[in-house]
Design a protein around this motif. Structure first.
Motif, PDB file in Angstrom:
ATOM      1  N   ARG A 129       0.868  -1.185   0.000  1.00  0.00           N
ATOM      2  CA  ARG A 129       0.000   0.000   0.000  1.00  0.00           C
ATOM      3  C   ARG A 129       0.907   1.239   0.000  1.00  0.00           C
ATOM      4  O   ARG A 129       2.076   1.159   0.373  1.00  0.00           O
ATOM      5  N   GLN A 130       0.336   2.366  -0.348  1.00  0.00           N
ATOM      6  CA  GLN A 130       1.036   3.641  -0.160  1.00  0.00           C
ATOM      7  C   GLN A 130       0.946   3.944   1.336  1.00  0.00           C
ATOM      8  O   GLN A 130      -0.153   4.085   1.874  1.00  0.00           O
ATOM      9  N   LEU A 131       2.070   3.981   2.007  1.00  0.00           N
ATOM     10  CA  LEU A 131       2.105   4.112   3.459  1.00  0.00           C
ATOM     11  C   LEU A 131       2.618   5.487   3.886  1.00  0.00           C
ATOM     12  O   LEU A 131       3.540   6.023   3.261  1.00  0.00           O
ATOM     13  N   THR A 132       2.058   6.006   4.962  1.00  0.00           N
ATOM     14  CA  THR A 132       2.576   7.255   5.520  1.00  0.00           C
ATOM     15  C   THR A 132       3.761   6.930   6.428  1.00  0.00           C
ATOM     16  O   THR A 132       3.922   5.787   6.890  1.00  0.00           O
ATOM     17  N   GLN A 133       4.555   7.948   6.711  1.00  0.00           N
ATOM     18  CA  GLN A 133       5.694   7.756   7.605  1.00  0.00           C
ATOM     19  C   GLN A 133       5.207   7.311   8.985  1.00  0.00           C
ATOM     20  O   GLN A 133       5.821   6.457   9.613  1.00  0.00           O
ATOM     21  N   GLN A 134       4.087   7.866   9.434  1.00  0.00           N
ATOM     22  CA  GLN A 134       3.545   7.497  10.744  1.00  0.00           C
ATOM     23  C   GLN A 134       3.105   6.033  10.766  1.00  0.00           C
ATOM     24  O   GLN A 134       3.343   5.320  11.742  1.00  0.00           O
ATOM     25  N   GLN A 135       2.453   5.578   9.691  1.00  0.00           N
ATOM     26  CA  GLN A 135       2.039   4.172   9.614  1.00  0.00           C
ATOM     27  C   GLN A 135       3.260   3.250   9.671  1.00  0.00           C
ATOM     28  O   GLN A 135       3.241   2.220  10.361  1.00  0.00           O
ATOM     29  N   ILE A 136       4.302   3.611   8.949  1.00  0.00           N
ATOM     30  CA  ILE A 136       5.523   2.795   8.927  1.00  0.00           C
ATOM     31  C   ILE A 136       6.141   2.735  10.315  1.00  0.00           C
ATOM     32  O   ILE A 136       6.476   1.655  10.817  1.00  0.00           O
ATOM     33  N   GLU A 137       6.282   3.875  10.970  1.00  0.00           N
ATOM     34  CA  GLU A 137       6.881   3.901  12.305  1.00  0.00           C
ATOM     35  C   GLU A 137       6.019   3.152  13.320  1.00  0.00           C
ATOM     36  O   GLU A 137       6.553   2.422  14.161  1.00  0.00           O
ATOM     37  N   ASN A 138       4.694   3.317  13.235  1.00  0.00           N
ATOM     38  CA  ASN A 138       3.802   2.588  14.136  1.00  0.00           C
ATOM     39  C   ASN A 138       3.967   1.080  13.956  1.00  0.00           C
ATOM     40  O   ASN A 138       4.031   0.327  14.936  1.00  0.00           O
ATOM     41  N   TYR A 139       4.018   0.642  12.695  1.00  0.00           N
ATOM     42  CA  TYR A 139       4.181  -0.787  12.430  1.00  0.00           C
ATOM     43  C   TYR A 139       5.505  -1.298  13.004  1.00  0.00           C
ATOM     44  O   TYR A 139       5.543  -2.307  13.718  1.00  0.00           O
ATOM     45  N   VAL A 140       6.594  -0.613  12.698  1.00  0.00           N
ATOM     46  CA  VAL A 140       7.919  -1.060  13.156  1.00  0.00           C
ATOM     47  C   VAL A 140       7.967  -1.109  14.678  1.00  0.00           C
ATOM     48  O   VAL A 140       8.491  -2.062  15.258  1.00  0.00           O
ATOM     49  N   ASP A 141       7.382  -0.109  15.343  1.00  0.00           N
ATOM     50  CA  ASP A 141       7.401  -0.093  16.808  1.00  0.00           C
ATOM     51  C   ASP A 141       6.547  -1.206  17.409  1.00  0.00           C
ATOM     52  O   ASP A 141       6.895  -1.769  18.446  1.00  0.00           O
ATOM     53  N   LYS A 142       5.447  -1.549  16.764  1.00  0.00           N
ATOM     54  CA  LYS A 142       4.572  -2.608  17.283  1.00  0.00           C
ATOM     55  C   LYS A 142       5.144  -4.000  17.054  1.00  0.00           C
ATOM     56  O   LYS A 142       5.084  -4.862  17.929  1.00  0.00           O
ATOM     57  N   GLU A 143       5.692  -4.245  15.866  1.00  0.00           N
ATOM     58  CA  GLU A 143       6.084  -5.621  15.534  1.00  0.00           C
ATOM     59  C   GLU A 143       7.595  -5.871  15.554  1.00  0.00           C
ATOM     60  O   GLU A 143       8.028  -7.021  15.608  1.00  0.00           O
ATOM     61  N   GLN A 144       8.388  -4.820  15.507  1.00  0.00           N
ATOM     62  CA  GLN A 144       9.851  -4.933  15.560  1.00  0.00           C
ATOM     63  C   GLN A 144      10.383  -6.033  14.637  1.00  0.00           C
ATOM     64  O   GLN A 144      11.016  -6.991  15.098  1.00  0.00           O
ATOM     65  N   PRO A 145      10.197  -5.878  13.319  1.00  0.00           N
ATOM     66  CA  PRO A 145      10.596  -6.919  12.368  1.00  0.00           C
ATOM     67  C   PRO A 145      12.076  -6.834  11.966  1.00  0.00           C
ATOM     68  O   PRO A 145      12.422  -6.845  10.785  1.00  0.00           O
ATOM     69  N   PHE A 146      12.951  -6.745  12.954  1.00  0.00           N
ATOM     70  CA  PHE A 146      14.358  -6.468  12.702  1.00  0.00           C
ATOM     71  C   PHE A 146      15.126  -7.645  12.105  1.00  0.00           C
ATOM     72  O   PHE A 146      16.209  -7.470  11.556  1.00  0.00           O
TER      73      PHE A 146
END
Length: 193
Positions: A129-146
């Motif tokens: 999807r076309q993602l906003t910076q906030q959506q990306i940061e929220n996702y990374v902080d919730k799931e930590q897919p490192f």
């Protein structure tokens, strides 16, 4: 029919969870192979070579069927690895927003008794999807897919990042193409059902 021990040549908890779906007993082993790409090696050649190398490199104590698998994520003709950090995960997802990326997964099954190997390549495309910076940061902080290629976990909240998925086996996206594996096991006389 030989009584084979089934071995997963991987320490990945994701691949172990996938193989557990087949409800067959298996053990895991740590493969011993250099995963450095060769000069000029294509992503498809890389994953096939590494899947075979992983399957053949495990120490064995009995006759075994050894499963090796390797995966790369490719965006704009560049291999994207695991991000390892929050910043790199955000960077990868920002780059992937609104685009399609391809995952190439090499699968190999090595028979230690006959010294034969089956190998196959599976391809899976993820349309973001076309993602906003906030959506990306929220996702990374919730799931930590490192420790996930592409910086997402499709089996979890990562599904919210996608517009659509394209491929024959959703397990391929997580790193172990079970449909192909079942066929390889059957060819070696190992019935899942």
């Amino acid at each position: 029919m030989t009584n084979y021990q089934l071995v997963l040549a991987s320490t990945s908890p994701f691949r172990q969870q996938l193989l557990n779906k087949l409800a067959v007993p298996f053990i895991t082993a740590t493969p011993d192979c250099d995963e450095t790409p060769l000069a000029g090696e294509s992503p498809t050649a890389l994953v096939l070579r590494l899947a075979e190398s992983k399957a053949k490199s495990c120490p064995l104590t009995q006759t075994s069927l050894v499963i090796g698998s390797d995966q790369v994520c490719v965006i704009d003709d560049e291999i994207i690895g695991k991000p390892h950090t929050r910043e790199r995960a955000i960077e990868q997802l920002t780059r992937q927003s609104g685009k399609s990326i391809t995952f190439y997964t090499g699968l190999a099954l090595y028979n230690s008794q006959t010294d034969t190997i089956h190998s196959k390549l599976d391809t899976f495309t993820v349309h973001f999807r076309q993602l906003t910076q906030q959506q990306i940061e929220n996702y990374v902080d919730k799931e930590q897919p490192f420790y996930c290629a592409g910086s997402f976990k499709s089996e979890g909240l990562g599904i919210a990042l996608f517009e659509r998925l394209e491929g024959k086996d959703p397990n391929t996206l997580v790193g172990l193409p079970l449909i192909d594996l079942i066929g390889m096991l059957a060819a070696e006389g190992f019935a899942v059902l």
